[in-house]
Scaffold this motif. Structure first.
Motif, short mmCIF file in Angstrom:
data_model
loop_
_atom_site.label_atom_id
_atom_site.label_comp_id
_atom_site.label_asym_id
_atom_site.label_seq_id
_atom_site.Cartn_x
_atom_site.Cartn_y
_atom_site.Cartn_z
N PHE A 1 9.79 44.24 -10.81
CA PHE A 1 9.57 44.88 -12.12
C PHE A 1 10.90 45.32 -12.73
N SER A 2 11.82 45.83 -11.90
CA SER A 2 13.14 46.23 -12.41
C SER A 2 13.89 45.02 -12.95
N VAL B 1 12.44 44.32 -16.33
CA VAL B 1 12.89 45.31 -17.32
C VAL B 1 14.32 44.99 -17.76
N GLU C 1 11.85 51.53 -14.69
CA GLU C 1 10.66 50.82 -14.19
C GLU C 1 9.73 51.85 -13.57
#
Length: 126
Positions: A16-17, A20, A4
């Motif tokens: 965001f991680s 992902v 990320e």
């Protein structure tokens, strides 16, 4: 392993991680945060808010305070950064950035004393 690269803050990094990992078909039951020692509680509280269904484990390299000062090379920056973390632990729940955590009276007193002493460059709004 997916990476990320776009986050601007801890909450975005976690969100965001998560995205992902989901995009890679991964839905972990637990996550490990690798943080600076002074940021573990804030990282934990932020993860619990952003990703409440995972178990959160925090890890950091054990670093003595003196070694942090030497390693970064700016004593005031280290202290000011450490003062900024309790402020965020106290204030972020009201901003919906983190879950609420108990702050012991002696920690709160030390935080207030350091703010009064001028260790404020890393505070929200500084």
């Amino acid at each position: 392993m997916p990476v990320e690269p776009d986050a601007a803050d801890t909450g975005q990094n976690i969100a965001f991680s998560r995205r992902v990992l989901a995009g890679a078909g991964l839905r972990p039951a637990s996550v490990m945060l690798a943080t600076m020692p002074s940021m573990q509680r804030r990282g934990y509280a932020t993860t619990r808010k952003v990703w409440p269904e995972v178990e959160v484990v925090c890890a950091c390299e054990p670093v003595a305070f003196r070694d942090s000062l030497v390693g970064i090379g700016d004593d005031r920056l280290v202290i000011d950064t450490m003062v900024g973390d309790p402020q965020r632990i106290i204030e972020y729940p009201d901003r919906s950035f983190a879950v609420e955590q108990h702050v012991p009276d002696d920690v709160h007193t030390a935080y207030q004393a350091l703010v009064k002493a001028g260790c404020t460059s890393r505070l929200i709004g500084a």
